[in-house]
Write an enzyme that holds these catalytic residues in place. Structure first.
Site, short mmCIF file in Angstrom:
data_model
loop_
_atom_site.label_atom_id
_atom_site.label_comp_id
_atom_site.label_asym_id
_atom_site.label_seq_id
_atom_site.Cartn_x
_atom_site.Cartn_y
_atom_site.Cartn_z
CD GLU A 262 30.34 35.71 42.50
OE1 GLU A 262 29.84 34.64 41.70
OE2 GLU A 262 31.21 36.19 42.62
CE LYS A 394 49.27 47.50 39.61
NZ LYS A 394 49.41 48.66 41.09
CG ASP A 470 47.72 45.57 43.22
OD1 ASP A 470 46.97 46.22 43.05
OD2 ASP A 470 49.19 46.80 43.14
CG HIS A 568 24.43 32.55 41.49
ND1 HIS A 568 25.28 33.12 41.92
CD2 HIS A 568 25.21 31.29 40.81
CE1 HIS A 568 26.48 33.43 41.24
NE2 HIS A 568 26.07 32.00 40.58
#
Length: 585
Positions: A262, A394, A470, A568
């Protein structure tokens, strides 16, 4: 038995690589077996025949000596020749088959899903890795600040030296394509992880009819992921790593590695780091350090489930339960057990310290020890699952937001009014108002759970990928509430992030891979801390929180100043025409 390192080819001189269709191929190079006077399969047959023949001859002669009462140590010339032939053939066969047999025992198996399929025995050549990959597009050369590179023309193609599949590899590829050999068993059957990945990759391309030309295969240690990081590999994904910083945190400076695709993310975080440093730095506090695991058990009645709940929460029993739990690891130490009942089902949330490891495996082993121990006093307990989602791993969950999981950290800084105006291009009043309406009221309107922030998950994910954490645990690790308040009579800005469940480790999992290990080393937290167990993981958690603080500060400033869309459009747009990248149809 593994014959993957044997060859049946005659002696041949090395030749130059051939170039076909823009891809350079290596032709076969001479091997040690090429020097044999006979093809390898004939040589093997000769020694097999010789071995069993002399064994039969010697056994026959010794049987006759026993019948005739002749001493066995008295031998004639024919028996001497037979003994010499026996040892020669035995040594040859031991060297040919014995070494691979021992290696197959010592090498950890990558077959974690099923036993090896013995129906498809393979004989294969060990030529360097195959692949008829097509040319790979070269990465854009970044000659401007991170995120600002615009591609004006297609990047040049670079020919990659790729050896074609050998005859033996072709046979294995056909077996995989036809379903006669499981793809997941290639590592254990071939004993060569790189070769297994190459064969699996080619079989995948032929099965799907799609090219993997842009997915790199070379220059990766596939042995390092065997049995612990990734199954059935066919290559690896390239993610650029940038640096934000220096981040001045608790009196020390850190250059923070971030892996992301990004544009503007690292540039924005870097601006936040600059603002923090110019204002004297940030400080952090570690509130809690404990991983959790919550099994679910069932009884015949709710009353019986409540009895176990009272037993676990009784301080009298804690010492015994702690001793049973702590047997699983020298680092895992039980901290608490909290229970919740749903009907006749009991959820037990264990929390423990895990040293420098993230600790999911460690706490799971300790919980299993306790469950086995409880079966003695509660034989009617039915263990439904070692994880009952009361952990919670998670998944966004209020229990993590309230109780915490992993490392709970608060990080804060006071940004001077001058820095807010000159570096962040906004003012204190606008930032405070935006934070209240966006991060607090806006998130409440959305029914957010732990999401009272601008983009904490952006920074957490980037740092996690770079340091081998993770990535899926970004879900709860990104729980964060960002607070912006005016201080010093409204002249300066107090900014803080409170993150109750940062789940990180500096040992185990992806942290041992070379690239991720290098990023941990850059932060000074590589591996386990031998002097103070767990301090490296705790320091990494505070760095994550400090990076989030910088990212939140910069993005909120961009929003307040109306710079988000403009930045952006400048740094997160590309003119590359991806449709021109050739695909195998």
């Amino acid at each position: 038995m593994d014959m993957s390192r044997r060859s049946t080819n005659k002696t041949m001189a090395p030749v130059k690589p051939m170039k076909m269709g823009g891809v350079v191929y290596d032709r076969k190079e001479p091997k040690a077996s090429d020097a044999l006077p006979l093809p390898l399969y004939i040589t093997n047959a000769v020694f097999f025949t010789l071995f069993f023949s002399v064994v039969y001859f010697l056994l026959t002669r010794w049987r006759e000596k026993i019948r005739n009462s002749t001493p066995l140590h008295i031998v004639d010339l024919s028996e001497i020749v037979a003994i010499v032939a026996f040892f020669a053939s035995f040594i040859y066969l031991l060297g040919f088959f014995g070494i691979d047999f021992v290696q197959s025992i010592l090498r950890p198996s990558a077959d974690v899903w099923a036993a090896e399929d013995d129906d498809a025995s393979v004989t294969a050549d060990a030529i360097a890795q195959k692949h008829d990959e097509e040319a790979i597009l070269k990465e854009d050369a970044c000659k401007v600040p991170c995120g600002a590179a615009l591609v004006d023309s297609p990047p040049p193609q670079v020919a990659q030296v790729v050896p074609p599949p050998t005859e033996e590899d072709e046979e294995i590829i056909k077996l995989v394509v036809e379903g006669k050999m499981p793809s997941y068993s290639l590592e254990s059957k071939l004993g060569d992880c790189k070769r297994a990945a190459s064969i699996r990759r080619e079989a995948l391309q032929r099965t799907t009819g799609k090219s993997l030309a842009g997915l790199p295969l070379e220059n990766f240690d596939y042995e390092s992921i065997l049995g612990q990081c990734c199954e059935m590999p066919v290559g690896y994904v390239q993610i650029p790593v940038g640096i934000a910083g220096p981040l001045l945190l608790d009196g020390r400076e850190y250059m923070v590695p971030m892996a992301t695709t990004e544009g503007t993310l690292i540039a924005s975080t870097n601006r936040g780091c600059k603002a923090i440093k110019l204002s004297g730095g940030a400080s952090s506090v570690l509130l809690r350090d404990g991983m959790s695991r919550a099994p679910v058990v069932r009884f015949a009645t709710a009353q019986r489930a409540a009895q176990l709940k009272f037993f676990l929460e009784d301080p009298v029993n804690y010492e015994t339960l702690s001793m049973v739990f702590n047997r699983s690891s020298r680092f895992g130490r039980l901290q608490s057990i909290k229970c919740a009942i749903a009907g006749k089902n009991l959820y037990m949330r264990f929390s423990c310290s895990t040293g420098d490891a993230m600790g999911m495996n460690m706490i799971s082993k300790g919980v299993q020890n306790v469950l086995d121990f409880l079966q003695n006093d509660f034989p009617d307990m039915d263990v439904i699952g070692i994880s009952g989602n009361f952990c919670s791993d998670k998944k966004p969950a209020a229990v993590n937001w309230i109780e915490g999981r992993g490392k709970s950290v608060v990080c804060e800084a006071i940004i001077s009014g001058d820095v807010v105006r000159k570096v962040l291009k906004t003012n204190v009043e606008a930032l405070v108002e935006l934070n209240m309406l966006k991060n607090l009221a806006g998130s409440a309107m959305a029914g957010a759970l732990g999401g009272f922030n601008a983009h904490a998950s952006n920074i957490v994910s980037a740092v996690y990928i770079a340091t081998g954490q993770d990535p899926a645990q970004n879900v709860e690790s990104s729980h964060c509430i960002t607070m912006l308040e005016a201080v010093n009579d409204g002249k300066d800005l107090h900014v803080s992030v409170t993150m109750p469940s940062i789940e990180v480790g500096t040992v185990g999992g992806g942290t041992q891979l070379a690239s991720q290990s290098a990023c941990l080393n850059l932060l000074g937290v590589k591996g386990a801390n031998r002097e103070a167990a767990g301090s490296n993981a705790r320091l990494l958690a505070t760095i994550v929180a400090g990076s989030v603080l910088a990212g939140e500060l910069s993005l909120m400033s961009a929003l307040a100043a109306g710079q988000l869309v403009k930045s952006h459009m400048k740094y997160n747009r590309s003119s590359k025409d991806v449709s021109k990248i050739s695909e195998r149809k």
